[in-house]
Design an enzyme around this catalytic site. Structure first.
Site, PDB file in Angstrom:
ATOM      1  N   GLY A 118    -117.129 -92.309 -93.110  1.00  0.00           N
ATOM      2  CA  GLY A 118    -117.712 -90.981 -93.813  1.00  0.00           C
ATOM      3  C   GLY A 118    -119.078 -91.073 -94.120  1.00  0.00           C
ATOM      4  N   HIS A 151    -115.340 -87.761 -91.829  1.00  0.00           N
ATOM      5  CA  HIS A 151    -115.743 -86.684 -92.613  1.00  0.00           C
ATOM      6  C   HIS A 151    -117.398 -86.684 -92.841  1.00  0.00           C
ATOM      7  CE1 HIS A 151    -115.556 -88.733 -96.410  1.00  0.00           C
ATOM      8  NE2 HIS A 151    -114.562 -89.372 -95.757  1.00  0.00           N
ATOM      9  N   ASP A 152    -117.906 -85.455 -92.954  1.00  0.00           N
ATOM     10  CA  ASP A 152    -119.320 -85.415 -93.546  1.00  0.00           C
ATOM     11  C   ASP A 152    -120.278 -86.250 -92.559  1.00  0.00           C
ATOM     12  OD1 ASP A 152    -118.636 -83.664 -95.809  1.00  0.00           O
ATOM     13  OD2 ASP A 152    -117.471 -85.297 -96.062  1.00  0.00           O
TER      14      ASP A 152
END
Length: 262
Positions: free
Chosen positions: A139, A121-122
């Site tokens: 992440g 994520h991200d």
């Protein structure tokens, strides 16, 4: 018109551009948008608020846009955004972003992503990035342009990797890697400049000489981090055509939050 195999599942609301092809048994979610000319292989699952640009090739068994592997995620409508002309190989996993960051996991244009790569994520990836098999990004990792990540590279969350970096096979990166460098090892160490990569991209000998000087200031003169930054700033204007390279390095060091690999 899109070409969709009869066994594929395209949920109502999905938007497929002209000349998109979707292979057997693939699943395309309701909030997915795929640009013209992209090819989706068999057994691919694309979920979430995922936007994919034009002329991408996505091979079998890829999983794109699934929920992030983050216990804080509460079902928010975060995104995965993929640019144009990317090659995405088998068994990759790209997750949605989280509201704790910008809410978007992003892959730019003209990237080559090999099998079993994980983008958590991200993560934010630039353009012309090559990622070899089984590389894992935690992440919030940021990857610049023209980066090559060797197979089995592992990158700790929140790390940044600058433009034109190359990592050797099995590199374990827990701090930021400045532009133009080569790393190897676990934990990773700087082994020199990515001189061959710079040559292939048309860097002049004058530019490479300034980049070598920046490497020397950072890694060969025994300077503190702050003193090394001052030494790099002092290189601005010495070779005008390399001023962009000096500015790139200066910005990267100023933005580093985890310290750099030294």
């Amino acid at each position: 018109m899109a070409t969709i195999h009869p066994t594929a599942v395209i949920e109502p609301g999905a938007q497929l551009g002209a000349n998109v092809s979707v292979g057997p048994y693939s699943v395309i979610g309701a909030n997915v948008r795929i640009g013209e000319g992209s090819q989706i292989g068999p057994h691919v699952v694309i979920q979430g608020h995922t936007t994919i640009g034009s002329d991408n090739r996505i091979f079998q068994f890829a999983s794109l846009g699934a929920e992030p592997q983050d216990k804080k995620y509460g079902g928010e409508p975060t995104q995965l955004v993929i640019g144009d002309r990317n090659l995405i190989r088998e068994f990759v996993t790209f997750n949605l972003g989280t509201v704790q960051d910008g809410g978007v996991t992003r892959l730019g244009d003209d990237n080559w992503i090999m099998a079993y790569v994980h983008l958590a994520h991200d993560c934010q990836l630039g353009n012309h990035v090559t990622i070899s098999n089984s590389t894992q990004l935690a992440g919030h990792v940021q990857i610049g342009n023209w980066v090559t990540l060797g197979g089995l590279t592992h990158i700790h969350q929140f790390c940044k990797v600058g433009d034109h970096v190359m990592t050797g096979m099995g590199s374990a990166i827990a701090q930021d890697v400045p532009p133009f460098m080569i790393t190897t090892g676990a934990p990773a160490e700087i082994r020199g400049l990515n001189a061959e990569g710079l040559r292939r991209r048309g860097f002049s000998p004058e530019r490479v000489a300034v980049i070598k000087q920046m490497h020397k200031v950072l890694y060969r003169q025994g300077l503190t981090f702050d003193a090394a930054r001052e030494g790099i700033d002092a290189l601005a204007g010495t070779v005008p055509e390399a001023d962009g390279d000096v500015a790139l390095m200066a910005r990267f060091l100023a933005d580093s939050t985890r310290g750099i690999v030294r």
